[in-house]
Design an enzyme around this catalytic site. Structure first.
Site, PDB file in Angstrom:
ATOM      1  N   TRP A 102      17.784  -1.557  20.756  1.00  0.00           N
ATOM      2  CA  TRP A 102      17.158  -2.726  21.396  1.00  0.00           C
ATOM      3  C   TRP A 102      15.645  -2.643  21.354  1.00  0.00           C
ATOM      4  CZ3 TRP A 102      19.598  -6.845  20.951  1.00  0.00           C
ATOM      5  CH2 TRP A 102      20.984  -6.911  21.143  1.00  0.00           C
ATOM      6  N   ASP A 172      12.362  -4.514  29.193  1.00  0.00           N
ATOM      7  CA  ASP A 172      13.628  -5.197  28.943  1.00  0.00           C
ATOM      8  C   ASP A 172      14.672  -4.473  29.789  1.00  0.00           C
ATOM      9  OD1 ASP A 172      16.058  -6.153  28.066  1.00  0.00           O
ATOM     10  OD2 ASP A 172      15.721  -5.725  25.940  1.00  0.00           O
ATOM     11  N   LYS A 196      25.046  -9.036  31.321  1.00  0.00           N
ATOM     12  CA  LYS A 196      25.467  -7.649  31.494  1.00  0.00           C
ATOM     13  C   LYS A 196      25.820  -7.406  32.966  1.00  0.00           C
ATOM     14  CE  LYS A 196      24.204  -7.489  27.212  1.00  0.00           C
ATOM     15  NZ  LYS A 196      22.930  -7.051  26.712  1.00  0.00           N
TER      16      LYS A 196
HETATM   17  C1  LIG Z   1      22.240  -7.423  25.393  1.00  0.00           C
HETATM   18  C2  LIG Z   1      20.839  -6.988  25.257  1.00  0.00           C
HETATM   19  C3  LIG Z   1      19.898  -7.735  24.539  1.00  0.00           C
HETATM   20  C4  LIG Z   1      20.256  -9.024  23.814  1.00  0.00           C
HETATM   21  O1  LIG Z   1      20.477 -10.054  24.695  1.00  0.00           O
HETATM   22  P1  LIG Z   1      20.803 -11.537  24.177  1.00  0.00           P
HETATM   23  O2  LIG Z   1      21.182 -12.224  25.425  1.00  0.00           O
HETATM   24  O3  LIG Z   1      21.897 -11.440  23.177  1.00  0.00           O
HETATM   25  O4  LIG Z   1      19.566 -12.094  23.615  1.00  0.00           O
HETATM   26  C5  LIG Z   1      18.611  -7.266  24.477  1.00  0.00           C
HETATM   27  N1  LIG Z   1      18.238  -6.124  25.080  1.00  0.00           N
HETATM   28  C6  LIG Z   1      19.126  -5.374  25.768  1.00  0.00           C
HETATM   29  C7  LIG Z   1      18.672  -4.115  26.427  1.00  0.00           C
HETATM   30  C8  LIG Z   1      20.444  -5.791  25.883  1.00  0.00           C
HETATM   31  O5  LIG Z   1      21.333  -5.050  26.563  1.00  0.00           O
END
Ligand SMILES: *Cc1c(COP(=O)(O)O)cnc(C)c1O
Length: 360
Positions: A102, A172, A196
């Protein structure tokens, strides 16, 4: 009806009481005669829902008054572009810490908008850790320092908040937000997709310090300019209303459980149960250094990958689903977000023990 223990990394399991309440309110939300999905985002009913959602989020995370909470769309992947567009603020570059898949996505996208200095990376050790803070080559002139607080695929999590001086820290937190208390004041900006640990897909949360808003690059789409979003109370365009409503039910559920301190205690107990078992035998192994292991996403490998398919098949038969690891990492991954009860983790450990005894 049978509900399984769902270890999906995302979209992920939701607390059952939330789903039951959503079902009960599906046709008629609190006497309005409408489903929440049918409401105008500017009507009095949804205005009430949105205000409560924001208040509960701020309460859960103890968001300081000088931070704005924005409810956006596009997910964390869109935010990988929206962040540099808004946060470069005339600087030539930003610092990024590379801890896995990520982080790499964030880095690649940011490069389209400005300079990126990868200030530290754990690539050399196969992304098995967070590079120790002492090794980071930070640029004091950077616009911000970006981290991925929890690598959902690799299962690597920060168990410290890095001190980066006066440069804003951007995180993030897609897969760790609301799993435990966070000192928001240590960050310039926190973002994350909802699917999540918060609710259905479609909602991106952004928590941003007020003084960092208002410097978007001219090419920034208006709907993604933090100042515009903030000035319109996240209603410049139609927000993902139903996802916000479900997120609100999840926030209430977390508050009912005792807030983020209680969540942390539960999450630590769940993770310890699984990691302690993995460390107690040789049939399964964790690819992540002990002090960087994620409380939310637990990758593990079988000693013999030829047994992976049989392991997954047996798990499915027991109602333990979505355990296949991401294709980049292989093996297994158990995502044990807030909504996963300890009984689910215990059922997984019981199955792992039995499978190892039978096939080991
Ligand atoms: C799932 C995830 C993403 C991607 O998220 P989207 O909603 O598909 O854009 C980005 N960063 C992390 C840490 C994630 O777990």
């Amino acid at each position: 009806m049978t509900r399984v223990y769902n270890f999906s990394a995302g979209p992920a399991a939701l607390p059952e009481p939330v789903l039951r309440q959503a079902a009960a309110e599906m046709l008629d939300w609190q006497g309005s005669g409408m489903s929440v999905m049918e409401m105008s985002h500017r009507g009095k009913e949804f205005t009430r829902i949105a205000a409560q959602v924001e208040a509960d989020l701020r309460r859960l995370l103890a968001v300081p008054a000088n931070y704005r909470t924005l409810f956006m769309q596009g997910g964390a992947i869109a935010e990988n572009a929206i962040v540099p567009m808004n946060m470069l603020r005339g600087h030539a570059s930003a610092d990024y810490i590379d801890t896995g898949a990520w982080s790499q996505r964030s880095i690649a996208e940011a490069r389209r908008y400005g300079g990126v200095n990868v200030a530290a990376s754990s690539e050399a050790t196969g992304y098995d850790r967070v590079p120790p803070r002492g090794t980071w080559q930070l640029d004091p002139g950077a616009a911000y320092v970006h981290i991925c607080s929890n690598e959902t695929i690799g299962g690597v999590e920060y168990h410290f908040t890095p001190d980066v001086g006066d440069v804003p820290l951007v995180a993030d937190m897609s897969s760790s937000i609301l799993s435990r208390p966070v000192d928001v004041s240590k960050y310039g900006l926190i973002y994350g997709g909802a699917q999540k640990n918060i609710g259905p897909a479609g909602l991106t949360l952004v928590i941003v310090r007020e003084d960092l808003i208002g410097h978007a690059m001219p090419c920034t789409p208006t709907a993604f300019d933090y100042q515009v979003v903030a000035e319109h109370g996240s209603m410049y365009n139609t927000p993902p209303t139903y996802t916000m409503y479900i997120a609100g039910l999840v926030f209430q559920w977390i508050l009912d459980q005792g807030g983020l301190q209680a969540m942390e205690a539960r999450n630590r107990a769940k993770a310890a149960l699984l990691y302690d078992y993995i460390d107690s035998q040789d049939f399964y192994t964790s690819p992540v250094q002990r002090d960087c292991r994620s409380l939310m996403n637990v990758p593990f490998r079988l000693a013999d990958p030829a047994l992976d398919a049989a392991f997954l098949q047996g798990a499915d038969a027991r109602g333990l689903v979505q355990l296949k690891g991401h294709r980049i990492v292989g093996g297994m991954r158990a995502s044990i977000y807030n909504a996963m009860p300890i009984e689910g983790v215990q059922a997984l450990v019981d199955y792992m023990r039995e499978f190892a005894a039978r096939r080991g």
